[in-house]
Design an enzyme around this catalytic site. Structure first.
Site, PDB file in Angstrom:
ATOM      1  N   ASN A 108       0.845  -1.190   0.000  1.00  0.00           N
ATOM      2  CA  ASN A 108       0.000   0.000   0.000  1.00  0.00           C
ATOM      3  C   ASN A 108       0.883   1.244   0.000  1.00  0.00           C
ATOM      4  OD1 ASN A 108      -2.479   1.479   0.220  1.00  0.00           O
ATOM      5  ND2 ASN A 108      -2.013   1.819   2.378  1.00  0.00           N
ATOM      6  N   HIS A 110       0.760   5.061   1.424  1.00  0.00           N
ATOM      7  CA  HIS A 110       0.023   5.909   2.360  1.00  0.00           C
ATOM      8  C   HIS A 110       0.626   7.318   2.338  1.00  0.00           C
ATOM      9  CE1 HIS A 110      -2.487   6.935   5.709  1.00  0.00           C
ATOM     10  NE2 HIS A 110      -1.448   7.461   6.326  1.00  0.00           N
ATOM     11  N   ASP A 147      -0.531  -0.299   8.833  1.00  0.00           N
ATOM     12  CA  ASP A 147       0.489  -0.967   9.654  1.00  0.00           C
ATOM     13  C   ASP A 147       1.895  -0.544   9.201  1.00  0.00           C
ATOM     14  OD1 ASP A 147       1.989  -2.696  11.160  1.00  0.00           O
ATOM     15  OD2 ASP A 147       0.926  -4.510  10.526  1.00  0.00           O
TER      16      ASP A 147
HETATM   17  C1  GRF Z   1      -2.016   8.437  -3.037  1.00  0.00           C
HETATM   18  O1  GRF Z   1      -1.664   9.637  -2.376  1.00  0.00           O
HETATM   19  C2  GRF Z   1      -1.899   7.259  -2.121  1.00  0.00           C
HETATM   20  O2  GRF Z   1      -0.871   7.377  -1.166  1.00  0.00           O
HETATM   21  C3  GRF Z   1      -3.229   7.262  -1.417  1.00  0.00           C
HETATM   22  O3  GRF Z   1      -4.141   7.599  -2.435  1.00  0.00           O
HETATM   23  C4  GRF Z   1      -3.502   8.423  -3.409  1.00  0.00           C
HETATM   24  C5  GRF Z   1      -3.761   7.817  -4.761  1.00  0.00           C
HETATM   25  O4  GRF Z   1      -3.757   8.767  -5.784  1.00  0.00           O
HETATM   26  N1  GRF Z   1      -3.492   5.997  -0.770  1.00  0.00           N
HETATM   27  P1  GRF Z   1      -4.184   8.393  -7.278  1.00  0.00           P
HETATM   28  O5  GRF Z   1      -5.614   7.904  -7.256  1.00  0.00           O
HETATM   29  O6  GRF Z   1      -3.248   7.331  -7.768  1.00  0.00           O
HETATM   30  O7  GRF Z   1      -4.034   9.670  -8.045  1.00  0.00           O
END
Ligand code: GRF
Length: 198
Positions: A108, A110, A147
């Site tokens: 993931n 974040h 996590d």
């Molecule tokens: C990113 O900032 C990621 O860290 C978070 O959601 C955003 C995704 O952006 N979980 P996008 O949809 O790929 O433009």
């Protein structure tokens, strides 16, 4: 290595992965979104498993079949031979059944420096806390939300005077679009080993 990328929104991280030649076997979404359109444009197989079919509505809290949704997603990934799952702006929190099957192989991104600012409002929370620096973390996802046990990459981003959620988040994403493909590249070439991946 068969990689699936999971999206719910704009898909700009997915776009960066495609531009940086990360081989993607499947793009899966929990609703129709721009991310799916990007995948279609690039002839990447797509699958939408709409969480509303499992009773999801904004604001219903836990009163929907999260487990049923997760089983449907996990079964589909499994049947498609997917080995590594990269969530890129995927907004559904999976039931633990995902991690029983794909433990150690779900990644993931974040938009904060974990363990700081967990949850869906990480960018707003960083601004509200008045920190001068935030960033992004690529980590191995588990049943514990955001996590920080296994961090695969982290990049710092300064908070600038006058920043709002949109300007700060976009600056974070600029960095994520480099960091996430780089982390995936290291997994693909074997220089980063994931537990559970043979
Ligand atoms: C990113 O900032 C990621 O860290 C978070 O959601 C955003 C995704 O952006 N979980 P996008 O949809 O790929 O433009």
């Amino acid at each position: 290595m068969k990689l699936a990328v999971l999206v719910s929104g704009k898909g700009s991280l997915l776009e960066a992965m495609i531009e940086q030649n990360i081989p993607i076997a499947l793009v899966l979404a929990d609703k129709q979104c721009r991310g799916v359109a990007i995948a279609v444009e690039h002839s990447i197989p797509t699958k939408v498993i709409d969480r509303r079919q499992f009773g999801y509505q904004k604001g219903v809290g836990e009163a929907w079949d999260r487990r049923g949704f997760t089983v449907a997603v996990t079964d589909f990934l499994d049947e498609s031979g997917i080995e590594v799952v990269a969530m890129a702006g995927f907004m559904t929190v999976f039931d633990q059944v995902m991690f029983e099957r794909y433990g150690g192989r779900v990644l993931n991104s974040h938009p904060a420096l974990l363990p700081q600012f967990k949850g869906a409002t990480a960018v707003a929370d960083a601004l509200a806390a008045g920190v001068t620096e935030t960033g992004s973390t690529i980590h191995v996802a588990t049943e514990i939300l955001d996590d920080e046990t296994t961090i695969l990459g982290q990049v710092k981003v300064p908070v600038l005077p006058g920043d709002d959620v949109d300007t700060l988040w976009e600056r974070i994403k600029v960095e994520e679009r480099q960091l996430y493909p780089q982390v995936l590249r290291q997994i693909l070439d074997g220089s980063t080993k994931l537990n559970g991946l043979n």
